[in-house]
Design an enzyme around this catalytic site. Structure first.
Site, PDB file in Angstrom:
ATOM      1  N   PHE A   1     -29.990 -26.393  10.563  1.00 48.86           N
ATOM      2  CA  PHE A   1     -30.561 -27.037  11.755  1.00 48.86           C
ATOM      3  C   PHE A   1     -29.473 -27.102  12.810  1.00 48.86           C
ATOM      4  CE2 PHE A   1     -34.773 -29.021  11.117  1.00 48.86           C
ATOM      5  CZ  PHE A   1     -35.031 -28.532   9.847  1.00 48.86           C
TER       6      PHE A   1
ATOM      7  N   ASN B   1     -24.419 -41.580  12.707  1.00 45.76           N
ATOM      8  CA  ASN B   1     -25.138 -41.029  13.866  1.00 45.76           C
ATOM      9  C   ASN B   1     -26.588 -41.500  13.834  1.00 45.76           C
ATOM     10  OD1 ASN B   1     -26.753 -39.048  12.286  1.00 45.76           O
ATOM     11  ND2 ASN B   1     -24.717 -38.240  11.818  1.00 45.76           N
TER      12      ASN B   1
ATOM     13  N   LYS C   1     -10.406 -55.402   5.697  1.00 45.02           N
ATOM     14  CA  LYS C   1     -10.960 -55.361   7.054  1.00 45.02           C
ATOM     15  C   LYS C   1      -9.829 -55.282   8.083  1.00 45.02           C
ATOM     16  CE  LYS C   1     -13.726 -58.099  10.170  1.00 45.02           C
ATOM     17  NZ  LYS C   1     -14.108 -59.465  10.489  1.00 45.02           N
TER      18      LYS C   1
ATOM     19  N   LYS D   1     -24.398 -20.627  15.502  1.00 43.65           N
ATOM     20  CA  LYS D   1     -24.316 -21.220  14.164  1.00 43.65           C
ATOM     21  C   LYS D   1     -24.951 -20.302  13.125  1.00 43.65           C
ATOM     22  CE  LYS D   1     -24.006 -25.837  15.970  1.00 43.65           C
ATOM     23  NZ  LYS D   1     -24.560 -27.163  16.205  1.00 43.65           N
TER      24      LYS D   1
ATOM     25  N   PRO E   1     -15.996 -31.456   4.858  1.00 44.88           N
ATOM     26  CA  PRO E   1     -16.423 -30.110   4.450  1.00 44.88           C
ATOM     27  C   PRO E   1     -17.756 -29.752   5.091  1.00 44.88           C
ATOM     28  CG  PRO E   1     -16.704 -31.693   2.647  1.00 44.88           C
ATOM     29  CD  PRO E   1     -15.961 -32.396   3.736  1.00 44.88           C
TER      30      PRO E   1
HETATM   31  N1  CTP Z   1     -23.872 -29.237   8.344  1.00 50.84           N
HETATM   32  C1  CTP Z   1     -23.409 -29.359   7.054  1.00 50.84           C
HETATM   33  N2  CTP Z   1     -22.186 -29.931   6.817  1.00 50.84           N
HETATM   34  C2  CTP Z   1     -21.425 -30.369   7.836  1.00 50.84           C
HETATM   35  C3  CTP Z   1     -21.896 -30.257   9.155  1.00 50.84           C
HETATM   36  C4  CTP Z   1     -23.128 -29.698   9.369  1.00 50.84           C
HETATM   37  O1  CTP Z   1     -24.116 -28.971   6.126  1.00 50.84           O
HETATM   38  N3  CTP Z   1     -20.261 -30.919   7.578  1.00 50.84           N
HETATM   39  C5  CTP Z   1     -25.157 -28.584   8.588  1.00 50.84           C
HETATM   40  C6  CTP Z   1     -26.228 -29.483   9.139  1.00 50.84           C
HETATM   41  O2  CTP Z   1     -27.010 -30.048   8.099  1.00 50.84           O
HETATM   42  C7  CTP Z   1     -27.047 -28.533  10.001  1.00 50.84           C
HETATM   43  C8  CTP Z   1     -25.996 -27.577  10.523  1.00 50.84           C
HETATM   44  O3  CTP Z   1     -24.943 -27.605   9.586  1.00 50.84           O
HETATM   45  O4  CTP Z   1     -27.947 -27.774   9.234  1.00 50.84           O
HETATM   46  C9  CTP Z   1     -25.460 -27.996  11.853  1.00 50.84           C
HETATM   47  O5  CTP Z   1     -24.384 -27.173  12.173  1.00 50.84           O
HETATM   48  P1  CTP Z   1     -23.052 -27.720  12.882  1.00 50.84           P
HETATM   49  O6  CTP Z   1     -22.395 -26.549  13.494  1.00 50.84           O
HETATM   50  O7  CTP Z   1     -22.194 -28.443  11.954  1.00 50.84           O
HETATM   51  O8  CTP Z   1     -23.656 -28.654  13.916  1.00 50.84           O
HETATM   52  P2  CTP Z   1     -23.032 -29.934  14.426  1.00 50.84           P
HETATM   53  O9  CTP Z   1     -22.641 -30.862  13.320  1.00 50.84           O
HETATM   54  O10 CTP Z   1     -23.993 -30.484  15.410  1.00 50.84           O
HETATM   55  O11 CTP Z   1     -21.688 -29.352  15.050  1.00 50.84           O
HETATM   56  P3  CTP Z   1     -21.232 -29.164  16.543  1.00 50.84           P
HETATM   57  O12 CTP Z   1     -20.776 -30.506  16.888  1.00 50.84           O
HETATM   58  O13 CTP Z   1     -20.175 -28.147  16.476  1.00 50.84           O
HETATM   59  O14 CTP Z   1     -22.429 -28.711  17.340  1.00 50.84           O
END
Ligand code: CTP
Length: 413
Positions: free
Chosen positions: A322, A209, A288, A336, A304
């Site tokens: 975040f 990302n 590949k 969240k 996870p």
């Molecule tokens: N986070 C984490 N492990 C993951 C996914 C996210 O620790 N596998 C943490 C990120 O570092 C951030 C927060 O969770 O602090 C974001 O929450 P999340 O609900 O996972 O946000 P998104 O990944 O943006 O999910 P969504 O697409 O549902 O909005």
């Protein structure tokens, strides 16, 4: 300890012979490098007398360069201390310029750099000077002072150079270069995740990302400045490692999860600033993948959730998440906060004109029973403001005399 003492052109330069004596009393060898304007305030003759070494003033001094070149001097230093540090030298250091011997040395040295700013109080408060201060600190430079009090210009306020004895005591402390030992988080451990993760599809392709890691790195640096031991578990980013921070580099969400849990037992505050990929390819091709069909599908499986897994631990640290959202920022962030059982969530809007990979950010911070909005500002500055708030909430919910944290359920009341 070999100290290169850089003296720049401020009135506080008249205190530097005293500073040299205090440093030498503590066993330091002091090599002085003066800028041209410093010579307007203090003479090389007096400084040579107190330091016992010839003073270096000019990058182009052939004789001096022959006996010890500026690169040898940069290697000789265990510490570069700039006192007094003017607004001009701070701007030069922030910009990476090297027009003279002192700035060249600062770029060429691998030793820690400490600066003791000294200037008029209005100059010190100027946003340009403050932005340079933040940038230098984020890059790992130690900022000593300034002190508050009466100034040479007749005004009262913040901008006085710290007392020479205090500067000498600070820099000669054996822990100085490696760790800040005072501050509200002294004795505490903070773990920060930062950057994106990369989820391999085959040996040459991956899913990732737009996260740059800038916010997480700035937070790690700000936590270190507050005296904490800081562990930074970082995905792949193009940033310089913050000084004094233990960096563990990982690539995938699973590696980030494992590295976090390997260190979490001693952690007091966990800040999940990483943009972790929520899904990864179910199979990683060993060779590949060739383009044999017009369309192709990838099966993805959930990775996870690192933050939720930390928040679910028995002896849980203070957890900060975040929420980077493109719409309904507040609603999603509150969801969240509640679902993952966090102590605090930092919500920000991301999109084509804000968020990832920008140097500025504006956020809203939410917790059970409270919230605070931070306007648009540099991520380095925001990191300090966020750490102030985290320290405030951490102390009031986990301090020695506190009740258990408020129930998250109360948010919707
Ligand atoms: N986070 C984490 N492990 C993951 C996914 C996210 O620790 N596998 C943490 C990120 O570092 C951030 C927060 O969770 O602090 C974001 O929450 P999340 O609900 O996972 O946000 P998104 O990944 O943006 O999910 P969504 O697409 O549902 O909005």
């Amino acid at each position: 300890m070999n100290i290169v003492l850089g003296i720049t052109g401020g009135i506080a330069a008249y205190k530097t012979p005293e500073l040299v004596r205090r440093l030498r009393e503590r066993g330091a060898d002091v090599q002085i490098v003066m800028t041209a304007s410093a010579e307007e305030f203090v003479t090389p003759t007096s400084l040579q007398a107190v330091s016992g070494r010839p003073i270096r003033t000019n990058l182009w001094d052939k004789e001096a360069e022959a006996s010890m070149s500026h690169i040898e001097l940069a290697r000789w230093a265990d510490l570069v201390l700039i006192a007094p540090a003017t607004a001009e030298i701070m701007a030069r250091l922030a910009g990476g310029g090297a027009p003279d011997l002192l700035t060249t040395l600062c770029l060429a040295t691998e030793a820690p750099i400490a600066i003791a700013p000294a200037m008029n109080r209005v100059m010190w408060a100027n946003p340009a000077v403050q932005a340079n201060r933040d940038m230098l600190e984020q890059r790992g430079m130690r900022i000593l002072g300034p002190d508050v009090g009466s100034q040479a210009c007749g005004e009262e306020g913040a901008g006085r150079m710290l007392d020479p004895d205090d500067i000498a005591a600070a820099v000669c402390d054996p822990e100085f270069a490696g760790a800040v030992v005072d501050g509200p988080l002294a004795g505490k451990t903070v773990l920060v995740t930062a950057g994106p993760t990369r989820e391999p599809i085959d040996p040459v392709r991956y899913i990732t990302n737009r996260s740059s890691g800038k916010m997480g790195y700035a937070i790690a640096s700000a936590a270190h400045a507050k005296g904490a031991r800081v562990i930074l578990v970082s995905g792949p980013v193009m940033l310089q490692e913050p000084n004094g921070v233990e960096v563990q580099r990982v690539e995938t969400a699973e590696e980030m999860h494992a590295a976090t849990h390997a260190s979490i037992v001693d952690v007091d505050i966990f800040i999940a600033a990483a943009a972790v990929a929520d899904y990864r390819p179910a199979d990683r091709a060993t060779q590949k993948i060739k383009k044999t069909k017009d369309t192709m599908s990838l099966e993805l499986v959930r990775s996870p959730d690192i933050l939720a897994s930390v928040a679910a631990l028995g002896d849980v640290p203070f957890t900060v998440g975040f929420a980077a959202e493109t719409e309904r920022v507040r609603d999603y962030a509150l969801g969240k906060l509640e679902n993952k059982k966090l102590d605090m969530i930092v919500a920000n809007r991301v999109g084509s004109d804000c968020g990832f990979d920008y140097d500025d950010n504006s956020v809203e911070v939410l917790w059970a029973g409270g919230e605070r909005a931070f306007p648009q500002m540099a991520k380095t500055e925001l990191a300090h403001e966020l750490m102030d708030l985290i320290v405030e909430r951490f102390t009031s919910t986990r301090g020695p005399d506190t009740q258990p944290a408020l129930s998250i359920v109360s948010i919707k009341d």
